[in-house]
Design an enzyme around this catalytic site. Structure first.
Site, PDB file in Angstrom:
ATOM      1  N   VAL A   1      -2.821  19.322  17.566  1.00 45.22           N
ATOM      2  CA  VAL A   1      -3.932  20.049  18.217  1.00 45.22           C
ATOM      3  C   VAL A   1      -4.768  20.772  17.171  1.00 45.22           C
ATOM      4  CG1 VAL A   1      -4.553  21.721  19.989  1.00 45.22           C
ATOM      5  CG2 VAL A   1      -2.423  20.432  20.217  1.00 45.22           C
TER       6      VAL A   1
ATOM      7  N   ILE B   1      -5.854  24.222  12.264  1.00 45.49           N
ATOM      8  CA  ILE B   1      -5.790  25.546  12.898  1.00 45.49           C
ATOM      9  C   ILE B   1      -4.392  25.758  13.491  1.00 45.49           C
ATOM     10  CG2 ILE B   1      -6.784  27.029  14.677  1.00 45.49           C
ATOM     11  CD1 ILE B   1      -9.279  25.223  14.637  1.00 45.49           C
TER      12      ILE B   1
ATOM     13  N   ARG C   1       0.842  -1.199   0.000  1.00 43.98           N
ATOM     14  CA  ARG C   1       0.000   0.000   0.000  1.00 43.98           C
ATOM     15  C   ARG C   1       0.877   1.249   0.000  1.00 43.98           C
ATOM     16  NH1 ARG C   1      -1.770   3.498   3.651  1.00 43.98           N
ATOM     17  NH2 ARG C   1      -3.763   4.525   3.259  1.00 43.98           N
TER      18      ARG C   1
ATOM     19  N   LYS D   1      -5.124  17.049  23.847  1.00 44.36           N
ATOM     20  CA  LYS D   1      -4.907  18.346  23.191  1.00 44.36           C
ATOM     21  C   LYS D   1      -4.946  19.481  24.215  1.00 44.36           C
ATOM     22  CE  LYS D   1      -6.860  16.512  18.916  1.00 44.36           C
ATOM     23  NZ  LYS D   1      -8.106  16.196  18.224  1.00 44.36           N
TER      24      LYS D   1
END
Ligand code: HSE
Length: 453
Positions: free
Chosen positions: A150, A154, A67, A223
């Protein structure tokens, strides 16, 4: 033409002198690894123009080599031995996107010991072994970058570590797990069952390999540990984070919250108080008008309150292949720009220099003060006044009390919103309520978070 004698430099393209490409070794080529490959290939020229040099993956470790071969193409060394990639002499930076904690810790520490920088999207690894990993990285003068760990797309770590460095951060609150936000949105907007919504999140590649990490709130807590460390300059012991996932959340409460003008979100909160720091992940009611309440589907949203900046809001994809790759590659570009810099001049791993990190006390659950939502199932609708005075006797100030309208199940449900009170007081009041003859079933409580400046 001038040629720098430093072997890291070579002539490239139209540029008279350029650094040779940054050589990447990658462990794991699942959802995030494959996305990283695609984005690196697609935006090669633009990324190199920003980094000042090329970024080339030279070796990949994967469990399924067939793969992996189909993804990486020719010219990339493939192996099923992650340690070999972590220690290869021709690798400058290790990208660890395999996940898990035990073996991943060994690979990352081996790479660091061999003088390699590390980029990882593995929040569990850093939340649980961050101290050892960052300590080793300081000792060997290498960087450990983790923007992808996290709220994937963003750049919140960059915002906290760089953009907001003037501030004393008062609190950070966010929806930082895409899977649970997707599930809650599907349940609310499309009436999907929990299991059906989770299956969709898994099919879309949002969920962790073990989705219990998502739905039990553990992924969000990992996070939050990283956010709190960067926000407050504190050493975070992951065990200090109070965690409740969405499995105990009843669909009825989603409807009751709507009636009261609120939305329920799995919220991660790190808040500084005079007595200590609150670190908690829990489903919470947000006013429907609060911007975070509009963050739906697999999106994440994070509010940061700084004393100078005021409130800033960050929003974007919270899970996904190329969305995470975006952060992983941004970290690679940062690493590509490090050549020639002294480790002491770089942005510290956790935003604050290691010697300045503090061991701030974490407040126990009972001391956490918020407003609360209560749902009390009762046998008849003539007990509102007595319930109100009973809650007052328990030290709770009731701000709003009403009956649930259009209940899909038989019986009456009294809905209560309280003023701010310590969790310990609310727990005691619930215990007392539960013993009353009028009460027809388990009482429910969730926190209410106005998230005002
Ligand atoms: N399972 C995680 C989430 C992936 O749903 O947020 C991104 O960290």
């Amino acid at each position: 033409m001038y040629r720098d004698p430093d072997p890291r430099f070579e002539s490239l393209g139209g540029h008279p002198v350029a650094l040779r490409p940054l050589r990447v070794g990658m462990i794991g080529i699942g959802t995030v690894g494959a996305g990283t490959f695609r984005v690196l290939a697609r935006n090669q020229a633009e990324i190199a123009a920003r980094a000042g040099r090329g970024i080339e993956v030279v070796a990949v470790a994967a469990r399924n080599l067939a793969r992996a071969a189909a993804i990486v193409g020719k010219g990339v060394a493939l192996t099923d031995d992650p340690l070999q990639v972590a220690t290869r002499p021709d690798v400058d930076v290790l990208v660890e996107v395999a996940g898990g904690t035990g073996p991943a810790r060994d690979w990352v520490l081996a790479a660091i010991a061999h003088g390699k920088h590390v980029v990882t999207a593995n929040k569990a690894l850093l939340a649980e072994h961050g101290e050892a990993i960052f300590g080793a990285a300081r000792q060997h003068g290498v960087a450990v970058a983790y923007e992808g760990a996290v709220a994937v797309s963003i750049p919140i770590i960059k915002a906290l570590r760089e953009g907001l460095t003037a501030n004393r951060i008062e609190w950070v609150a966010g929806i930082v797990n895409g899977t649970t936000n997707f599930i809650l949105s599907k349940m609310r907007d499309e009436g999907l069952d929990f299991d059906e919504a989770l299956a969709q999140a898994q099919a879309l590649g949002y969920a962790e390999a073990d989705p219990a990490f998502d739905i039990e709130g553990i992924d969000a807590a990992h996070k939050l540990a990283l956010l709190a460390a960067n926000a407050f300059g504190m050493r975070v012991d992951f065990a200090d984070v109070q965690v409740e996932g969405i499995t105990a959340l009843h669909r009825l409460d989603v409807a009751c919250a709507e009636q009261l003008g609120y939305r329920i979100k799995l919220l991660a909160v790190a808040r500084r108080r005079d007595e200590g720091v609150e670190l908690r992940v829990q489903p919470a009611l947000l006013p429907a008008t609060q911007l975070l309440a509009q963050v739906n589907g697999s999106l994440n949203g994070i509010l940061v309150h700084g004393d100078a900046s005021g409130m800033t809001l960050y929003c974007g994809a919270g899970a996904g292949s190329e969305q995470t790759a975006s952060a992983v590659i941004a970290d690679l570009v940062d690493v590509a720009r490090l050549d020639g810099t002294h480790a002491a001049q770089r942005v510290p791993h956790m935003g604050f220099h290691a010697h300045a990190l503090q061991a701030l006390p974490v407040l126990p659950r009972a001391a956490v003060r918020t407003r609360h939502y209560l749902r009390v199932p009762v046998h008849h609708d003539r007990c509102m006044a007595s319930m109100g005075s009973m809650l007052a006797d328990q030290g709770l100030v009731v701000e709003r009390m009403e009956w649930m309208r259009d209940s899909p199940c038989p019986g009456h449900h009294l809905l209560v919103l309280t003023a701010e009170a310590p969790q310990g007081t609310v727990d005691q009041a619930l215990h007392a309520l539960q013993a009353l003859a009028e009460v027809a079933g388990p009482c429910v409580q969730w926190r209410v978070e106005p998230l005002a400046g």
